[in-house]
Write an enzyme that holds these catalytic residues in place. Structure first.
Site, short mmCIF file in Angstrom:
data_model
loop_
_atom_site.label_atom_id
_atom_site.label_comp_id
_atom_site.label_asym_id
_atom_site.label_seq_id
_atom_site.Cartn_x
_atom_site.Cartn_y
_atom_site.Cartn_z
N GLU A 188 -46.37 -54.53 19.01
CA GLU A 188 -47.61 -55.03 17.46
C GLU A 188 -47.16 -54.82 16.17
O GLU A 188 -45.97 -54.25 15.81
CB GLU A 188 -48.04 -53.43 17.77
CG GLU A 188 -49.72 -53.63 18.14
CD GLU A 188 -49.88 -51.97 18.28
OE1 GLU A 188 -50.23 -52.45 19.85
OE2 GLU A 188 -50.84 -51.05 17.40
N GLU A 227 -47.83 -47.09 23.47
CA GLU A 227 -47.09 -45.88 22.54
C GLU A 227 -47.84 -44.90 22.81
O GLU A 227 -48.14 -43.68 22.91
CB GLU A 227 -48.38 -46.07 21.45
CG GLU A 227 -48.24 -46.93 20.24
CD GLU A 227 -48.74 -47.04 18.84
OE1 GLU A 227 -49.28 -46.26 18.50
OE2 GLU A 227 -48.20 -48.04 18.01
C1 GAL Z 1 -51.06 -48.82 17.24
C2 GAL Z 1 -51.94 -48.23 18.25
C3 GAL Z 1 -53.35 -50.01 18.41
C4 GAL Z 1 -54.10 -49.50 17.38
C5 GAL Z 1 -53.10 -49.75 15.86
C6 GAL Z 1 -53.92 -49.24 14.08
O1 GAL Z 1 -49.99 -47.97 16.66
O2 GAL Z 1 -51.24 -49.48 19.28
O3 GAL Z 1 -53.47 -49.78 19.85
O4 GAL Z 1 -54.52 -48.38 16.79
O5 GAL Z 1 -52.21 -49.00 15.46
O6 GAL Z 1 -52.88 -49.78 13.20
#
Ligand code: GAL
Length: 819
Positions: free
Chosen positions: A492, A415
């Site tokens: 993710e 990100e």
């Molecule tokens: C994402 C990020 C992670 C964590 C996650 C929580 O955007 O890459 O490190 O913060 O959100 O939902």
């Protein structure tokens, strides 16, 4: 005696490590530590009589105490400030004239190192390993040498708990002046089939003499069962004070391939021969496997495999960031039980230990370098060091990790804010990807991208081989249409949150709850999050997608979303909902106890029949009211009974459960899930039972009883025998039960521990994200009926006896043997 001891350490270190020189010794024992600035502490005669004595690896921040004055986003623990470490040691006269290096596997954060008062170097990034040649600073006459290390983790430098201290191992390497370079072997497998593996071995030889040298570089290959199966050698000339490379190929017939089910490892013993004498011996563990990434999926050994992946942060809960091999091993075993086959090391390079374990356990790894490049997320983050160190850090990560068969991709970032920088973002992305390819062209590069559609329209995503898409399951189709050749996966996914054993009724899709907990009905999360079911659906709809990495496998310290911060881009302190200070994202809690979500993933990712029922069945005062009961199973159908009466059979895939959802870039407010079965049943004390059928036959059953009053404490341990190595751990699960042995699901009794014998109580926990009790106390309250005690062995073999007692509940005892 001394000599014997030395030999023993040598043996242990050689056995434990996948890549090293025979002449390397572990340097973790007998350090001194001071938790503040100590001006002049690098000077050998500095008075350290008041400093604490300890062995590494060590994380000073986990000692606490929790305090609202520290950032809840980083666990509410004192990780920033200055810490000093020193060690006194003597060098053998035989080391004089050789090359002596000290290797740190990782020091958090901004390490500066001195030997005998002279500065030898620094390394800011806490996640990368580094070494210094300290030969010329040492005394070899039997007098004392002093190594001093100053660390300075900064406040507002991380989005999670980073830990603090020399939290990974340190090694002392004494080598001849001609030796294998640092991370000097690079062993790849250009061809691997059932019949044949072609193995290429590129080895760097360092010559620290003032004359050119002629050497023979020899490699012997040993199969997993210890048989020598191939050899290769080459004569090379290495210029004075320079490095040279040898590059040889060999064939291994009928290879025992490395796979997720059969993680076979070969050993390569490299020797450097100079004038008929072996001057260095270096061991590398490798695995023979092929990987292929196509627009239609990922292939391991020519077989299509989907990523049932998890993102993991590096901490081990109550043990903090310090490395304990057993803690990582247990964590990965729990993940394997859930059906996991891949790990994303979010968002930094993992420890060597973690990679070794992934090699051994058969877990694929997405090795990630950075959470931030030049454009900041938090003011004192890696962005401060990016210009000066990024190239070195990412290249070192690849040099360090490229022999691990588990590692399948290099991720240059997560990100990254540069996604939004139309003009220059892609250039940085390209540069980092090029660095990876320069050091290892055999694996693809990737990034985890959360913006949409910027990274695609700004030519940013195209700078890596594979698009990692964060939280955009509804956009897989768009990416596929626009970039039909681009392989992709969910880097993710989900970010669902929950607190183990906590259920809020009626089911509501709330943002936060006054209890500062999150219901375990598995549907609550921040605005970008969605229940696991949604990702399952979109993965099925888009079979070319290579799979997913859920956020997260385990809870971790810090980032207590949905509490504490406004949103994920909040820069400052996240203390708005103190004492909430650790994550709710895990499918497993901070103790390693599965939450319900663990079973939802298991039901989707594994085939061995399983069934799981929720919630608990203690709803006094709600008699006659409807309680939603969920069942997670991989059986064909399941039937629910309340006090023996059938509530009906539900068929997986046909009977749907309506979930309230509300997340970015998804219109509908509900989602019909075919991945969970559910019933609404009027509450009546007694028991609920679910029976799972496969092909019409009963294959699984689970029962939950209404628990009576807490009556006893029970203990169970993960392993009854552990190693007497001063670092091995036994995990003791503590349950508060009623007189019939049922878990009391709401019990929060305080449990006191005492330990005798060949070990100590290393940490306690209960997985409660808002508990401010110390991880290092000798007591812990139960949370949802359970807590955890972690025992650590000493160096003496014997018995460790743990006693647990709780007021009114008597006591319980468990014995662990150490060998
Ligand atoms: C994402 C990020 C992670 C964590 C996650 C929580 O955007 O890459 O490190 O913060 O959100 O939902």
């Amino acid at each position: 005696m001394m000599k014997k001891l030395f030999l023993l350490t040598l043996l242990i270190s050689v056995v434990a490590i996948t890549e090293m020189h025979a002449q390397t010794t572990n340097f973790d024992a007998s350090w001194q530590f001071f938790n503040a600035e100590a001006e002049g502490a690098e000077k050998p005669d500095f008075d350290t009589s008041k400093w604490r004595k300890l062995d590494l690896p060590h994380d000073w921040a986990i000692e606490g105490p929790f305090d609202e004055k520290y950032n809840a986003r980083c666990g509410g623990l004192p990780f920033h400030g200055t810490g000093w470490y020193r060690k006194n040691f003597k060098m053998d006269a035989s080391a004089k004239g050789k090359v002596v290096r000290v290797e740190f596997e990782g020091a958090m954060y901004n390490a500066h190192v001195w030997v005998n008062g002279e500065f030898v170097g620094n390394r800011p990034y806490g996640y990368i390993g580094f070494e210094f040649d300290i030969s010329k600073h040492l005394k070899y006459d039997g007098s004392n040498n002093v190594i001093a290390v100053r660390l300075q983790p900064e406040d507002l430098s991380s989005r999670w708990y980073p830990g603090a201290g020399i939290y990974r191992s340190v090694w002392l390497k004494v080598d001849e002046r001609v030796h294998v370079g640092h991370w000097g072997t690079y062993i790849t497998t250009p061809t691997v089939t059932e019949k044949l593996a072609v193995v290429q071995n590129e080895t760097t030889v360092t010559n620290k003499t003032i004359l050119p040298v002629d050497v023979t570089v020899n490699h012997d290959y040993f199969s997993p069962d210890g048989k020598k199966v191939a050899s290769a050698k080459e004569d090379i000339k290495v210029a004075a004070n320079a490095s040279g490379t040898s590059n040889v190929w060999c064939n291994i017939e009928n290879p025992q391939r490395w796979d997720t089910d059969t993680p076979n490892l070969y050993k390569v013993v490299t020797t450097i021969n100079q004038n008929g004498k072996v001057v260095d011996t270096y061991e590398t563990k490798i695995g023979l496997r092929s990987i292929a990434f196509t627009k239609d999926g990922f292939f391991l050994n020519n077989k299509k495999v989907r990523f049932n992946g998890v993102c993991l942060h590096h901490d081990n809960g109550s043990l903090g960031a310090a490395i304990y091999r057993r803690a990582d091993e247990r964590k990965l075993q729990i993940m394997k039980d859930m059906g996991v086959n891949a790990i994303r090391t979010s968002h930094n390079m993992p420890s060597r230990t973690l990679l070794e374990l992934c090699d051994e356990l058969g877990l694929m790894v997405l090795d990630e370098a950075f959470d931030v490049w030049k454009m900041e997320k938090v003011p004192n983050g890696y962005n401060v060091f990016f210009d000066e160190w990024a190239e070195r850090d990412i290249k070192d990560m690849i040099r360090r990790d490229r022999n691990h068969p588990s590692v399948i991709m290099w991720s240059t970032g997560n990100e990254i804010i540069e996604q939004k920088d139309k003009k220059n973002g892609w250039k940085v992305a390209k540069r980092l990807s090029d660095y990876c390819k320069e050091i290892d062209p055999t694996r693809p590069t990737t990034m985890g991208m959360n913006n949409f559609p910027n990274p695609y329209t700004f030519n940013f995503a195209q700078q890596v081989d594979i698009a990692g898409i964060n939280y955009k399951p509804t956009k897989y189709e768009w990416v596929r249409e626009e970039f039909p050749e681009l392989p992709m996966y969910g880097s993710e996914t989900s970010s669902c949150t929950s607190s183990r054993g906590v259920y809020h009724l009626p089911i509501e899709k709330y943002k936060t709850h006054e209890s500062l907990h999150v219901t375990s009905y598995d549907l609550i999360g921040p605005p970008w999050a969605y229940p696991p079911d949604v990702e399952f659906h979109f993965q099925e709809q888009n079979p070319y997608n290579m799979g997913e990495f859920i956020w997260t496998g385990f809870d971790y310290l810090g980032e207590p979303t949905p509490y504490g911060g406004k949103d994920n881009s909040t820069n400052g302190y996240w203390n708005g909902d103190w004492p909430s200070h650790s994550s709710y994202f895990g499918a497993v809690d901070l103790c390693g106890f599965p939450k319900d979500r663990f079973y939802l993933y298991q039901s989707h990712w594994t085939t061995k029949p399983m069934i799981h029922l929720l919630p608990h069945w203690n709803w006094k005062g709600m008699e006659g009211q409807n309680i939603p009961v969920y069942c997670y199973t991989n059986c064909d159908s399941a039937e629910l009974f309340v006090n023996g009466k059938s509530m009906g059979k539900k068929v997986k895939g046909k009977d749907l459960t309506e979930l309230k959802v509300n997340f970015l870039r998804y219109e509908p407010k509900t989602f019909q899930s075919k991945y969970r079965l559910s019933w609404e049943v009027p509450y009546q004390a007694g028991n609920i039972k679910v029976v799972g059928y496969k092909n019409g036959k009963v294959v699984q059953e689970e029962q939950i009883f209404t628990a009576g009053k807490p009556a006893k404490v029970t203990l169970s341990v993960d392993r009854e025998t552990i190693d007497a190595d001063g670092r091995d751990l036994a995990y003791v699960t503590v349950r508060i039960e009623d007189k019939n042995g049922n878990l009391c699901p709401n019990a929060d009794n305080q449990v006191f521990f005492s330990v005798k014998g060949a070990g100590n109580l290393e940490a306690v926990d209960n997985g409660n994200q808002i508990s401010l009790e110390s991880f290092q106390a000798n007591h812990r309250k139960a949370f949802s009926g359970m807590c955890l005690a972690i025992l650590k062995s000493s160096n003496k073999s014997g018995l460790i006896t743990l006693n647990a007692k709780s007021k009114g509940l008597g006591s319980a005892k468990i014995v662990v043997e150490t060998k």
